[in-house]
Design a protein around this motif. Sequence first.
Motif, PDB file in Angstrom:
ATOM      1  N   ASP A  52       9.362   9.319   0.627  1.00 25.72           N
ATOM      2  CA  ASP A  52       8.644   9.324  -0.645  1.00 25.72           C
ATOM      3  C   ASP A  52       9.161   8.254  -1.598  1.00 25.72           C
ATOM      4  O   ASP A  52       8.588   8.038  -2.661  1.00 25.72           O
ATOM      5  CB  ASP A  52       8.684  10.705  -1.312  1.00 25.72           C
ATOM      6  CG  ASP A  52      10.069  11.323  -1.281  1.00 25.72           C
ATOM      7  OD1 ASP A  52      11.031  10.651  -1.687  1.00 25.72           O
ATOM      8  OD2 ASP A  52      10.176  12.484  -0.836  1.00 25.72           O
ATOM      9  N   THR A  53      10.289   7.577  -1.222  1.00 25.41           N
ATOM     10  CA  THR A  53      10.816   6.471  -2.018  1.00 25.41           C
ATOM     11  C   THR A  53      11.166   5.314  -1.099  1.00 25.41           C
ATOM     12  O   THR A  53      11.843   5.501  -0.080  1.00 25.41           O
ATOM     13  CB  THR A  53      12.080   6.883  -2.798  1.00 25.41           C
ATOM     14  OG1 THR A  53      11.782   7.974  -3.666  1.00 25.41           O
ATOM     15  CG2 THR A  53      12.594   5.718  -3.630  1.00 25.41           C
ATOM     16  N   LEU A  54      10.698   4.116  -1.460  1.00 27.89           N
ATOM     17  CA  LEU A  54      11.015   2.913  -0.708  1.00 27.89           C
ATOM     18  C   LEU A  54      11.849   2.000  -1.606  1.00 27.89           C
ATOM     19  O   LEU A  54      11.395   1.568  -2.672  1.00 27.89           O
ATOM     20  CB  LEU A  54       9.730   2.192  -0.285  1.00 27.89           C
ATOM     21  CG  LEU A  54       9.902   0.840   0.417  1.00 27.89           C
ATOM     22  CD1 LEU A  54      10.694   0.996   1.716  1.00 27.89           C
ATOM     23  CD2 LEU A  54       8.533   0.203   0.696  1.00 27.89           C
ATOM     24  N   VAL A  55      13.080   1.731  -1.182  1.00 29.15           N
ATOM     25  CA  VAL A  55      13.969   0.854  -1.938  1.00 29.15           C
ATOM     26  C   VAL A  55      14.075  -0.477  -1.196  1.00 29.15           C
ATOM     27  O   VAL A  55      14.403  -0.517  -0.007  1.00 29.15           O
ATOM     28  CB  VAL A  55      15.370   1.480  -2.096  1.00 29.15           C
ATOM     29  CG1 VAL A  55      16.316   0.499  -2.795  1.00 29.15           C
ATOM     30  CG2 VAL A  55      15.283   2.779  -2.885  1.00 29.15           C
ATOM     31  N   LEU A  56      13.795  -1.549  -1.903  1.00 28.06           N
ATOM     32  CA  LEU A  56      13.864  -2.887  -1.329  1.00 28.06           C
ATOM     33  C   LEU A  56      15.163  -3.558  -1.774  1.00 28.06           C
ATOM     34  O   LEU A  56      15.286  -4.003  -2.915  1.00 28.06           O
ATOM     35  CB  LEU A  56      12.661  -3.719  -1.769  1.00 28.06           C
ATOM     36  CG  LEU A  56      11.283  -3.149  -1.420  1.00 28.06           C
ATOM     37  CD1 LEU A  56      10.184  -4.053  -1.972  1.00 28.06           C
ATOM     38  CD2 LEU A  56      11.130  -2.968   0.089  1.00 28.06           C
ATOM     39  N   ALA A  57      16.134  -3.594  -0.883  1.00 32.20           N
ATOM     40  CA  ALA A  57      17.389  -4.317  -1.136  1.00 32.20           C
ATOM     41  C   ALA A  57      17.321  -5.602  -0.330  1.00 32.20           C
ATOM     42  O   ALA A  57      18.199  -5.904   0.480  1.00 32.20           O
ATOM     43  CB  ALA A  57      18.589  -3.465  -0.734  1.00 32.20           C
ATOM     44  N   THR A  58      16.251  -6.341  -0.552  1.00 31.89           N
ATOM     45  CA  THR A  58      15.923  -7.493   0.288  1.00 31.89           C
ATOM     46  C   THR A  58      16.337  -8.816  -0.338  1.00 31.89           C
ATOM     47  O   THR A  58      15.922  -9.883   0.114  1.00 31.89           O
ATOM     48  CB  THR A  58      14.407  -7.498   0.579  1.00 31.89           C
ATOM     49  OG1 THR A  58      13.674  -7.258  -0.636  1.00 31.89           O
ATOM     50  CG2 THR A  58      14.072  -6.405   1.576  1.00 31.89           C
ATOM     51  N   GLY A 117       0.793  -1.223   0.000  1.00 28.54           N
ATOM     52  CA  GLY A 117       0.000   0.000   0.000  1.00 28.54           C
ATOM     53  C   GLY A 117       0.827   1.274   0.000  1.00 28.54           C
ATOM     54  O   GLY A 117       0.266   2.380   0.108  1.00 28.54           O
ATOM     55  N   PHE A 118       2.153   1.141  -0.126  1.00 25.86           N
ATOM     56  CA  PHE A 118       2.989   2.344  -0.155  1.00 25.86           C
ATOM     57  C   PHE A 118       2.645   3.185  -1.381  1.00 25.86           C
ATOM     58  O   PHE A 118       2.621   2.672  -2.512  1.00 25.86           O
ATOM     59  CB  PHE A 118       4.465   1.961  -0.159  1.00 25.86           C
ATOM     60  CG  PHE A 118       5.393   3.140  -0.149  1.00 25.86           C
ATOM     61  CD1 PHE A 118       5.468   3.965   0.958  1.00 25.86           C
ATOM     62  CD2 PHE A 118       6.172   3.450  -1.256  1.00 25.86           C
ATOM     63  CE1 PHE A 118       6.318   5.063   0.975  1.00 25.86           C
ATOM     64  CE2 PHE A 118       7.021   4.534  -1.254  1.00 25.86           C
ATOM     65  CZ  PHE A 118       7.093   5.354  -0.132  1.00 25.86           C
ATOM     66  N   ALA A 119       2.407   4.477  -1.168  1.00 27.28           N
ATOM     67  CA  ALA A 119       1.901   5.336  -2.245  1.00 27.28           C
ATOM     68  C   ALA A 119       2.998   6.037  -3.029  1.00 27.28           C
ATOM     69  O   ALA A 119       2.734   6.596  -4.098  1.00 27.28           O
ATOM     70  CB  ALA A 119       0.941   6.385  -1.658  1.00 27.28           C
ATOM     71  N   GLY A 120       4.220   6.031  -2.506  1.00 25.95           N
ATOM     72  CA  GLY A 120       5.309   6.696  -3.210  1.00 25.95           C
ATOM     73  C   GLY A 120       5.955   5.783  -4.237  1.00 25.95           C
ATOM     74  O   GLY A 120       5.353   4.819  -4.721  1.00 25.95           O
ATOM     75  N   THR A 121       7.195   6.069  -4.570  1.00 25.09           N
ATOM     76  CA  THR A 121       7.955   5.239  -5.517  1.00 25.09           C
ATOM     77  C   THR A 121       8.567   4.066  -4.766  1.00 25.09           C
ATOM     78  O   THR A 121       9.275   4.251  -3.775  1.00 25.09           O
ATOM     79  CB  THR A 121       9.073   6.067  -6.175  1.00 25.09           C
ATOM     80  OG1 THR A 121       8.495   7.165  -6.880  1.00 25.09           O
ATOM     81  CG2 THR A 121       9.866   5.214  -7.151  1.00 25.09           C
ATOM     82  N   MET A 122       8.298   2.847  -5.248  1.00 23.91           N
ATOM     83  CA  MET A 122       8.875   1.661  -4.634  1.00 23.91           C
ATOM     84  C   MET A 122       9.681   0.916  -5.700  1.00 23.91           C
ATOM     85  O   MET A 122       9.178   0.622  -6.785  1.00 23.91           O
ATOM     86  CB  MET A 122       7.799   0.743  -4.058  1.00 23.91           C
ATOM     87  CG  MET A 122       8.377  -0.471  -3.334  1.00 23.91           C
ATOM     88  SD  MET A 122       7.186  -1.354  -2.283  1.00 23.91           S
ATOM     89  CE  MET A 122       6.023  -1.949  -3.512  1.00 23.91           C
ATOM     90  N   ILE A 123      10.953   0.616  -5.374  1.00 26.37           N
ATOM     91  CA  ILE A 123      11.846  -0.033  -6.326  1.00 26.37           C
ATOM     92  C   ILE A 123      12.565  -1.187  -5.638  1.00 26.37           C
ATOM     93  O   ILE A 123      13.145  -1.009  -4.562  1.00 26.37           O
ATOM     94  CB  ILE A 123      12.920   0.943  -6.864  1.00 26.37           C
ATOM     95  CG1 ILE A 123      12.314   2.271  -7.310  1.00 26.37           C
ATOM     96  CG2 ILE A 123      13.697   0.303  -8.012  1.00 26.37           C
ATOM     97  CD1 ILE A 123      13.361   3.307  -7.703  1.00 26.37           C
ATOM     98  N   HIS A 124      12.530  -2.360  -6.257  1.00 26.40           N
ATOM     99  CA  HIS A 124      13.396  -3.461  -5.817  1.00 26.40           C
ATOM    100  C   HIS A 124      14.697  -3.343  -6.590  1.00 26.40           C
ATOM    101  O   HIS A 124      14.697  -3.024  -7.777  1.00 26.40           O
ATOM    102  CB  HIS A 124      12.740  -4.818  -6.086  1.00 26.40           C
ATOM    103  CG  HIS A 124      13.421  -5.957  -5.382  1.00 26.40           C
ATOM    104  ND1 HIS A 124      14.648  -6.464  -5.788  1.00 26.40           N
ATOM    105  CD2 HIS A 124      13.062  -6.689  -4.285  1.00 26.40           C
ATOM    106  CE1 HIS A 124      15.010  -7.447  -4.978  1.00 26.40           C
ATOM    107  NE2 HIS A 124      14.063  -7.607  -4.059  1.00 26.40           N
TER     108      HIS A 124
END
Length: 492
Positions: A335-341, A152-159
């Motif tokens: 405003d940006t979520l980066v997934l380095a998972t 549900g994150f509304a900003g920019t999400m990048i893996h």
Amino acid sequence: MSADELDAIVVGAGFGGMGAAIQLKRCGYERIAILDREDDLGGTWYVNHYPGLAVDIPSTTYSYWFEPNPTWSRLHAPGAELKTYADRVADKYDLRRLMRFNTTVDGARWDEDAERWRVTLAGGETVSARFLVTATGYLSQPRIPDIDGVSGFAGTMIHTARWNDDYRAQGKRIGIIGTGVTAVQLIPELAAKADELTVYQRTAIWVVPKVDFPIPPVIRRIFARFPAIQGLLRLLTDALAEVGISTAVVNYRWTRPVNSVATWVSKLHLFASVRDKRTRRMLTPEYEFGCKRTTFNNDYYRTFTQPNVRLETEGIDRIEADGIVTTDGRKTPIDTLVLATGFDLWEANFPAIEVVGRDGRNLGKWWRENRFRTYDGVTVPSFPNFLNLASPYAFTGASYFTMMECQMRHMDRLFGELQRRGSATFEVTEDASARHFERMAKRLGNMVYFRGNCAASRSYHFRGDATIVRPSSRGRALRESTNFPLSDYAFR
């Protein structure tokens, strides 16, 4: 060419799949289909293109021995050069015409009557071949963290495995989850541009200084004209890589002091980079050096001294539309979520597709019920004419290419005998597979994963009593792949 005229189907167009196709061609098989879900070749070096991406071992070692690359710009080449190298290999060995992109393989089943593999593609199409090779790599299934609200994150999400090259970090408030090898390369790049960068760390990582330097054009020209000179450098970098993995990982039982020295080097690197005691304490792992993939970087620790960077070690409770809430109730707006998972290796990659062999044996189910095992990191009983390249106990010599060339040697010996006998199928015997597994299992107790303090590492290198790393030296792996008893296979 008819779909039923294929000699072999190779799943994956990365360096593993290309190496397998090259070896199949050397063995006389030309009717090959290389299937890949992406729209270009290169595997992980096509999919991954995040800022800061580079080879984390010397480029001379991270390449095929039979196909040296004299054009590396640095000792640790940037990722784009690996993609260029992959393109060159594909062109030189005429592999492009064999490749079929945007093709997702759903599963494969052995047809006992026809003695062929039936491979089902997304959309319902079926193709078949005498031989099936899965070369999907270890790091092919990106892992999305199971955190409440992430979707549900509304900003920019990048893996990191799906990086958007159009993304600009300038002026952004970024939250990055993960501190593995990928994050270590990416975090300094983001910190240099973002207004605010919050790094969410679950498990700290040991980082040692990176010895890297540009390779002058004159040296590259010498390498191109006199490959033997580059070969000498390769011998050196191979030896250093082998010493590292054989001491710190494979033979930890006898070489534990090496891990202690590496730990001291990492702590000294951290002390020289970060003066704040609390931050140093947060960045110091609670597990032994060698439990996770060794990480080389000169900028990572220093990044946490910058005023726009914050290290967060409190667990994440949930992700909201505009920020991350930790378990102590604090919310950090981003405003940006980066997934380095990272990647889902053991659950989604062993195997990466459903493979059903003789008498309905399901490979994934069989592995989980009988412990993960492969013969020489390649074959499995009840799966005729099948090779799984990125397998448990297969990785050796600190380089994916070393593993691949061991497997190419195994293929050369195996297919040579198949042709000499005029047989239709090969299949490793249950007895040979069990004996090989017993040899591997006896050596596991020497490894850092099972003898050292690795409980808190959350390493993808091992799970339970299984590991992707072969518990033997590079030299031993090469000898075994070249001289395994042919009687360990049933040829029909």
